[in-house]
Design a protein around this motif. Sequence first.
Motif, short mmCIF file in Angstrom:
data_model
loop_
_atom_site.label_atom_id
_atom_site.label_comp_id
_atom_site.label_asym_id
_atom_site.label_seq_id
_atom_site.Cartn_x
_atom_site.Cartn_y
_atom_site.Cartn_z
N HIS A 1 71.36 93.94 44.34
CA HIS A 1 71.16 95.15 45.15
C HIS A 1 72.42 95.98 45.04
O HIS A 1 73.45 95.64 45.62
CB HIS A 1 70.86 94.77 46.60
CG HIS A 1 70.40 95.91 47.45
ND1 HIS A 1 70.00 95.75 48.75
CD2 HIS A 1 70.26 97.23 47.18
CE1 HIS A 1 69.65 96.91 49.26
NE2 HIS A 1 69.80 97.83 48.31
N LYS B 1 64.90 92.49 46.79
CA LYS B 1 66.03 91.79 46.17
C LYS B 1 65.85 90.28 46.29
O LYS B 1 66.03 89.55 45.31
CB LYS B 1 67.34 92.20 46.86
CG LYS B 1 68.57 91.53 46.27
CD LYS B 1 69.77 91.65 47.19
CE LYS B 1 69.74 90.58 48.26
NZ LYS B 1 71.00 90.49 49.02
N GLN B 2 65.47 89.81 47.47
CA GLN B 2 65.30 88.38 47.69
C GLN B 2 64.10 87.84 46.92
O GLN B 2 64.16 86.75 46.33
CB GLN B 2 65.14 88.10 49.18
CG GLN B 2 66.40 88.36 50.00
CD GLN B 2 66.18 88.16 51.49
OE1 GLN B 2 65.10 87.81 51.93
NE2 GLN B 2 67.23 88.40 52.28
N LYS B 3 63.01 88.60 46.89
CA LYS B 3 61.78 88.15 46.21
C LYS B 3 62.00 87.97 44.72
O LYS B 3 61.54 87.00 44.11
CB LYS B 3 60.68 89.17 46.46
CG LYS B 3 59.40 88.98 45.65
CD LYS B 3 58.56 87.83 46.14
CE LYS B 3 57.25 87.77 45.39
NZ LYS B 3 56.41 86.63 45.82
N TYR B 4 62.73 88.91 44.10
CA TYR B 4 62.87 88.89 42.64
C TYR B 4 64.28 88.54 42.18
O TYR B 4 64.58 88.63 40.99
CB TYR B 4 62.45 90.25 42.07
CG TYR B 4 60.98 90.54 42.29
CD1 TYR B 4 60.01 89.94 41.49
CD2 TYR B 4 60.57 91.38 43.32
CE1 TYR B 4 58.66 90.20 41.71
CE2 TYR B 4 59.22 91.64 43.54
CZ TYR B 4 58.28 91.04 42.74
OH TYR B 4 56.95 91.27 42.96
N ASN B 5 65.13 88.14 43.13
CA ASN B 5 66.51 87.74 42.81
C ASN B 5 67.24 88.84 42.04
O ASN B 5 67.85 88.60 40.98
CB ASN B 5 66.51 86.44 42.00
CG ASN B 5 67.88 85.80 41.94
OD1 ASN B 5 68.69 85.95 42.85
ND2 ASN B 5 68.17 85.10 40.86
N ASN C 1 70.51 90.32 35.27
CA ASN C 1 69.22 89.67 35.48
C ASN C 1 68.24 90.55 36.28
O ASN C 1 67.25 90.06 36.82
CB ASN C 1 69.41 88.33 36.19
CG ASN C 1 70.20 87.35 35.37
OD1 ASN C 1 70.00 87.22 34.17
ND2 ASN C 1 71.14 86.66 36.01
N TRP D 1 68.12 94.63 38.57
CA TRP D 1 68.84 95.33 39.63
C TRP D 1 67.93 96.26 40.43
O TRP D 1 66.87 96.66 39.97
CB TRP D 1 70.02 96.12 39.08
CG TRP D 1 69.78 96.92 37.82
CD1 TRP D 1 70.08 96.54 36.54
CD2 TRP D 1 69.17 98.22 37.71
NE1 TRP D 1 69.72 97.53 35.65
CE2 TRP D 1 69.16 98.57 36.33
CE3 TRP D 1 68.65 99.13 38.64
CZ2 TRP D 1 68.65 99.79 35.86
CZ3 TRP D 1 68.13 100.35 38.17
CH2 TRP D 1 68.14 100.66 36.81
#
Length: 223
Positions: free
Chosen positions: A28, A21-25, A78, A80
Amino acid sequence: MNILIFGPNGSGKGTQGELVKQKYNLAHIESGAIFREHIGGGTELGKKAKAFIDRGDLVPDDITIPMVLDTLQSKGANGWLLDGFPRNMVQAEKLWDALQAKNIKLDYVIEIKLDREIARNRIMGRRLCKNNNNHPNNIFIDPIKPNGDKCRVCGGDLSTRADDQDEAAINKRHDIYYNTENGTLAAAYFYKKLAAEGKTKYIELDGAGSIDSIKETLLSQLA
């Protein structure tokens, strides 16, 4: 990028999901949160779901699926990462059909594989940080042992979930997950078959590895 993630309780699914989630924004999206938000927000779907929950009944798929889709479209515009759904073969098929009907692409399906006995031991050793439940702390895994009763990541207070210490409850959850005929693994294998047909991509990870090694393998396979 849209991702579906599978893994038994104790496999590190939440930790890896947080890293992706953090890597690809990505948004979650967890199945339990979907119900809470719709019911708390008083949506029409939430009201229908609450009526079943209040009676102690399972919420039918014809309410759950639209609720999931609504959340994917509103919060995941954007991209999920969907976690905790589907839980069985029927839901897997219905979710796929619904995604196709809405022209929503499922880019990747991730399965974190882990032996059932190892998964059980990990659950019973798990400690939850009050600041972030996805901070890895486990008294039985040396690389992520907490600092006494404090989170190894942020120093927050730690606690245990009552059902994490209930072996019967753990076995019940795992009975559902490891069921390859109509349980959660059956749902995962449904998508694995679709991947073999070129309709999505399926990534298998060894959950027995370290957090970093699993992360490296996962990120190397995501575009």
